[in-house]
Design an enzyme around this catalytic site. Structure first.
Site, PDB file in Angstrom:
ATOM      1  N   GLU A 151       0.177   1.852  16.362  1.00  0.00           N
ATOM      2  CA  GLU A 151      -1.242   1.269  16.641  1.00  0.00           C
ATOM      3  C   GLU A 151      -1.097  -0.311  17.122  1.00  0.00           C
ATOM      4  O   GLU A 151      -0.372  -0.900  16.635  1.00  0.00           O
ATOM      5  CB  GLU A 151      -2.152   1.254  15.314  1.00  0.00           C
ATOM      6  CG  GLU A 151      -2.540   2.761  14.875  1.00  0.00           C
ATOM      7  CD  GLU A 151      -3.730   2.609  13.858  1.00  0.00           C
ATOM      8  OE1 GLU A 151      -4.168   1.662  13.756  1.00  0.00           O
ATOM      9  OE2 GLU A 151      -3.594   3.531  13.296  1.00  0.00           O
ATOM     10  N   GLU A 211      -0.916   3.746   6.864  1.00  0.00           N
ATOM     11  CA  GLU A 211      -1.176   2.458   6.580  1.00  0.00           C
ATOM     12  C   GLU A 211      -1.360   2.606   4.835  1.00  0.00           C
ATOM     13  O   GLU A 211      -2.737   2.210   4.609  1.00  0.00           O
ATOM     14  CB  GLU A 211      -2.352   1.944   6.985  1.00  0.00           C
ATOM     15  CG  GLU A 211      -2.141   1.466   8.504  1.00  0.00           C
ATOM     16  CD  GLU A 211      -3.118   0.636   9.265  1.00  0.00           C
ATOM     17  OE1 GLU A 211      -4.313   0.255   8.538  1.00  0.00           O
ATOM     18  OE2 GLU A 211      -3.130   0.101  10.458  1.00  0.00           O
TER      19      GLU A 211
HETATM   20  C1  FCB Z   1      -6.120   0.529  11.556  1.00  0.00           C
HETATM   21  C2  FCB Z   1      -6.592   2.246  11.245  1.00  0.00           C
HETATM   22  C3  FCB Z   1      -7.134   2.687  12.398  1.00  0.00           C
HETATM   23  C4  FCB Z   1      -8.221   1.959  12.915  1.00  0.00           C
HETATM   24  C5  FCB Z   1      -7.680   0.478  13.478  1.00  0.00           C
HETATM   25  C6  FCB Z   1      -8.627  -0.344  14.064  1.00  0.00           C
HETATM   26  O1  FCB Z   1      -6.198  -0.045  10.189  1.00  0.00           O
HETATM   27  O2  FCB Z   1      -5.333   2.844  10.987  1.00  0.00           O
HETATM   28  O3  FCB Z   1      -7.744   4.092  12.070  1.00  0.00           O
HETATM   29  O4  FCB Z   1      -9.113   1.913  12.076  1.00  0.00           O
HETATM   30  O5  FCB Z   1      -7.316  -0.022  12.160  1.00  0.00           O
END
Ligand code: FCB
Length: 379
Positions: free
Chosen positions: A291, A152
């Site tokens: 994610e 990210e």
């Molecule tokens: C993302 C991050 C991860 C975690 C999630 C909830 O932005 O990459 O590490 O904190 O959020």
């Protein structure tokens, strides 16, 4: 009952990152102290085997985790052989359990020496990262196929260099742009290095893309979703998508239901992931959802959350989007950066008792296990 099947060979897993779960890491965050210090976290450094057993029990066939640069290279140019061996054991423990490793090389916290030298603003910063990556890939090239260079970049830069509430606490639009440029450079260079050392490996980043409606779609969408991917478009074998947020044209969080929001107030808007996936089609690359998840201490919403998001992901696949894996965030509760003091948000399929460090699978983990076993959701 309707069964929605996922493609053959689909990767099912969860994600973690070193600083959020391992414990005992000295880096720029721990040095900042207070709520920035993750302390022992989940002690995953010592309990990874137990944790991977739980992932296997969930019928996962893949796992995303990160290697701590600060552990591997605690002093500039000096690699810690003991830590290199540690991560080798971690990777082997995954392989023994039939979990394909997806290795993130940079998930935010940094070695202290790197920060002292000017952080990502130092003109040589990408070169330092390249040296670390070259070492790591050389060490594990026979064991790892999927490499995620950066996690990210946009979210990182906005927290750390624009809002400035996370280390190194900088608030400067110009510096933020510089860091983004450096990160793109670091990615492109390491993309080439990884391919040179590890022929046949697959390299990408984990990109947080949001769904924006209306007027936001034209401007914000470019800056947040497209610009970085555009900059590295000739240097990625896949796109890792981290998906959490959706916004209306007025910048309000979109929610499928007003009543059901995560413990952090993040809206739940499953159809957003479908639009974001459709938008990624133009890059013509395989996509892994690296994610997706929510803070839900009572585990009231997580099972439905998973099914609803997967429903929309499935629809995207049916319409020709090449999605090849889903990694739920997270395997277990962990240190959620400096949000509400770090340990309040509970993103885990497995609950952690931070006093005893006992692991207890939540009931949603059984729902996820069933999905992974069947390679399908049943509605
Ligand atoms: C993302 C991050 C991860 C975690 C999630 C909830 O932005 O990459 O590490 O904190 O959020």
């Amino acid at each position: 009952m309707k069964t929605l099947k996922f493609p053959k060979g689909f990767y099912w897993g969860t994600g973690t990152s070193a600083y959020q779960v391992e414990g005992g890491i000295r880096n720029d965050w721990s040095e900042a102290g207070g709520k920035y210090d993750a302390g022992v976290a989940c002690d995953h450094y010592n309990r990874y085997e137990e944790d991977f057993d739980l992932a296997k029990k969930m019928n996962n066939n893949a796992h995303r985790f990160s290697i701590s640069w600060a552990r591997i290279e605690p002093q500039e140019g000096q690699f810690n052989q003991k830590e290199i061996e540690h991560y080798r054991k971690v990777i082997l423990a995954l392989r023994e359990r039939g979990l394909e490793p997806f290795v993130t090389l940079y998930h935010w916290p940094l070695p202290v020496w790197f920060v002292k030298k000017g952080h990502w603003l130092n003109k040589d910063a990408p070169k330092y990262f390249e040296r670390f990556v070259e070492k790591i890939v050389g060490e594990y090239k026979d064991l790892v196929k999927f490499w995620i260079t950066l996690n990210e970049p946009n979210a990182y830069v906005s927290h750390c260099f624009t809002i400035g509430h996370w280390p190194p606490f900088v608030r400067s639009w110009f510096k933020a742009q510089k860091v983004l440029k450096q990160l793109a450079e670091a990615h492109k260079k390491t993309y080439n290095i990884i391919h040179k050392i590890s022929v046949g490996s697959k390299v990408g980043i984990a990109k947080q893309n949001n769904y924006f409606q209306g007027i936001l779609k034209t401007v914000v969408d470019y800056f947040w979703n497209r610009r970085f991917l555009q900059a590295i478009k000739n240097h990625q074998d896949f796109i890792g998508l981290n998906y959490y947020h959706a916004f209306s044209s007025y910048g309000k969080k979109l929610k499928a239901s007003k009543k059901h929001v995560s413990d952090l107030g993040w809206g739940i808007y499953p159809r957003g992931i479908y639009y974001v996936l459709k938008d990624l089609k133009k890059y013509n690359k395989p996509i892994y959802i690296t994610e997706n998840g929510l803070a839900d201490a009572k585990d009231k919403l997580r099972s439905k959350f998973i099914i609803d998001y997967l429903k929309w992901i499935h629809k995207a696949i049916e319409e020709g989007i090449d999605v090849r894996g889903y990694f739920h965030w997270s395997l277990m509760d962990n240190y959620e950066w400096a949000r509400k003091g770090g340990y309040y948000p509970r993103f885990g399929l497995i609950e952690i008792d931070y006093k005893t460090l006992k692991r207890t699978p939540r009931s949603s983990s059984k729902v996820y296990a069933e999905i992974c076993k069947n390679n399908a959701i049943k509605l």
